[in-house]
Every structure is written in C-alpha cells, then in structure tokens.
Write a protein that holds these residues in place. Structure first.
Motif, PDB file in Angstrom:
ATOM      1  N   PRO A  73       0.824  -1.211   0.000  1.00  0.00           N
ATOM      2  CA  PRO A  73       0.000   0.000   0.000  1.00  0.00           C
ATOM      3  C   PRO A  73       0.863   1.267   0.000  1.00  0.00           C
ATOM      4  O   PRO A  73       1.953   1.292   0.580  1.00  0.00           O
ATOM      5  N   ILE A  74       0.373   2.304  -0.634  1.00  0.00           N
ATOM      6  CA  ILE A  74       1.055   3.596  -0.618  1.00  0.00           C
ATOM      7  C   ILE A  74       1.140   4.064   0.835  1.00  0.00           C
ATOM      8  O   ILE A  74       0.175   3.980   1.593  1.00  0.00           O
ATOM      9  N   GLY A  75       2.322   4.527   1.224  1.00  0.00           N
ATOM     10  CA  GLY A  75       2.537   5.010   2.583  1.00  0.00           C
ATOM     11  C   GLY A  75       2.980   3.933   3.555  1.00  0.00           C
ATOM     12  O   GLY A  75       3.296   4.236   4.700  1.00  0.00           O
ATOM     13  N   LYS A  76       3.034   2.681   3.122  1.00  0.00           N
ATOM     14  CA  LYS A  76       3.437   1.573   4.003  1.00  0.00           C
ATOM     15  C   LYS A  76       4.827   1.078   3.615  1.00  0.00           C
ATOM     16  O   LYS A  76       5.148   0.960   2.432  1.00  0.00           O
ATOM     17  N   GLY A  77       5.649   0.763   4.607  1.00  0.00           N
ATOM     18  CA  GLY A  77       6.993   0.270   4.355  1.00  0.00           C
ATOM     19  C   GLY A  77       7.852   1.313   3.671  1.00  0.00           C
ATOM     20  O   GLY A  77       7.434   2.454   3.430  1.00  0.00           O
ATOM     21  N   VAL A  78       9.070   0.931   3.342  1.00  0.00           N
ATOM     22  CA  VAL A  78      10.003   1.852   2.691  1.00  0.00           C
ATOM     23  C   VAL A  78       9.512   2.184   1.282  1.00  0.00           C
ATOM     24  O   VAL A  78       9.516   3.347   0.866  1.00  0.00           O
TER      25      VAL A  78
ATOM     26  N   GLN B  47      14.837  -0.413  11.986  1.00  0.00           N
ATOM     27  CA  GLN B  47      14.544   0.817  12.720  1.00  0.00           C
ATOM     28  C   GLN B  47      13.530   1.698  11.982  1.00  0.00           C
ATOM     29  O   GLN B  47      13.157   2.750  12.476  1.00  0.00           O
ATOM     30  N   PHE B  48      13.098   1.260  10.792  1.00  0.00           N
ATOM     31  CA  PHE B  48      12.165   2.038   9.986  1.00  0.00           C
ATOM     32  C   PHE B  48      10.737   1.719  10.421  1.00  0.00           C
ATOM     33  O   PHE B  48      10.319   0.558  10.358  1.00  0.00           O
ATOM     34  N   PRO B  49       9.987   2.714  10.870  1.00  0.00           N
ATOM     35  CA  PRO B  49       8.606   2.458  11.316  1.00  0.00           C
ATOM     36  C   PRO B  49       7.751   1.845  10.193  1.00  0.00           C
ATOM     37  O   PRO B  49       7.703   2.377   9.088  1.00  0.00           O
ATOM     38  N   GLY B  50       7.138   0.718  10.484  1.00  0.00           N
ATOM     39  CA  GLY B  50       6.254   0.074   9.515  1.00  0.00           C
ATOM     40  C   GLY B  50       6.962  -0.698   8.423  1.00  0.00           C
ATOM     41  O   GLY B  50       6.355  -1.027   7.407  1.00  0.00           O
ATOM     42  N   HIS B  51       8.238  -1.004   8.622  1.00  0.00           N
ATOM     43  CA  HIS B  51       8.974  -1.762   7.612  1.00  0.00           C
ATOM     44  C   HIS B  51       8.259  -3.073   7.306  1.00  0.00           C
ATOM     45  O   HIS B  51       7.781  -3.759   8.205  1.00  0.00           O
ATOM     46  N   ILE B  52       8.174  -3.404   6.015  1.00  0.00           N
ATOM     47  CA  ILE B  52       7.562  -4.651   5.574  1.00  0.00           C
ATOM     48  C   ILE B  52       8.702  -5.617   5.270  1.00  0.00           C
ATOM     49  O   ILE B  52       9.495  -5.384   4.356  1.00  0.00           O
TER      50      ILE B  52
END
Length: 160
Positions: free
Chosen positions: A78-83, A101-106
């Motif tokens: 989804p747009i806005g999710k993960g790097v 350390q990246f918030p919401g990393h997939i």
C-alpha cells in the motif's frame, strides 16, 4: 559487454559504465516488462552485497510486484506503508541504513538490513519504484544514491 570486469575505475566511472550499458540494452525495445527485467538483472550483476533488486509498479490499488532478482517478494504494498510505499507517498528516494529501525517496515526477506528505494517517473508522475535490499547495515551511501538516481533517469527515458 556485461561482465563484472567491464566495471573498472572509480565508483563514478563504474556507474557511468552501468548507465551506458542500460541505455544500450534498452534502446529499441519498448516493452516495459522486458526493460525492467533486463534492468534488474543488470543491477543485480553489477552490485555487490545485495540480496534483492527489482521493481514495483504503481497500480490503482498501490504498488504491485514487477520484475526482480532475488527471493520471492511481497506482491502488493500500500502507498505510505513500508520503505517502498513511503517513497511513493513522499515522492522521494528513501535511503535506509537499518530497515529494522524504519517504522512500519515490511519484511519480505528477513535477511535484508538496509534498503534504497527510488521513484520512477513518467511525465512527472510516479509510475513505479526501484527497490534494492542488502543484508548489510548501511550498505548504500549518498554518493551511490546519486548514481542510482542517474541509472533510473536512463530507465525513465525509455518508458513509453
């Protein structure tokens, strides 16, 4: 032509050779999938210490997996999710030294530690992204970011 030995000299010279090879490889071919497949193979062969090199294409529902080199990957992001999704939402390259350390990393590949994601544009609009993962922390430098953005610029001129 596409051997590791072809890339000699400074980092700048190596990336200039890479971009010239991409341009030659894509000249005369209009098929998007074929061009992305060859671009991912070329990058995968060129780059050291990477475990995934590929593309996601922007579709109505978000980013959808395109041609790549590496282990099987997440099919939709989804747009806005993960790097990757964040790069699209922010409309900018994301250089991440530690994906954990990246918030919401997939996490598509648990071995990935660092990542660079570069938007691909056609007529100023994002149409996809180049995603490169490494099992090493801080694998990608700001200098390499510039050279990889130049590589993407060569790819963009071949988009129809």
């Amino acid at each position: 032509m596409f051997t590791k030995e072809a890339y000699k000299g400074t980092l700048e010279e190596q990336y200039n050779t890479l971009s010239k090879q991409l341009d030659a490889l894509l000249t005369g071919e209009t098929d998007l999938i074929a061009n992305l497949a060859n671009a991912s193979a070329l990058l995968s062969q060129f780059l050291d210490d990477v475990n995934w090199v590929g593309f996601y294409l922007l579709k109505e529902e978000g980013l959808v997996l395109g041609p790549f080199q590496g282990l099987p990957a997440c099919v939709k992001i989804p747009i806005g999710k993960g790097v990757c999704g964040t790069a699209v939402a922010k409309n900018e390259t994301m250089l991440v030294d530690d994906v954990h350390q990246f918030p919401g990393h997939i996490a598509c590949d648990a071995a990935s530690r660092s990542e660079i994601v570069i938007p691909i544009r056609k007529d100023e609009a994002i149409v996809g992204i180049l995603d490169i993962d490494s099992p090493l922390l801080a694998r990608f430098t700001e200098e390499e970011q510039g050279y990889l953005e130049d590589f993407v610029a060569v790819l963009e001129k071949h988009l129809i």
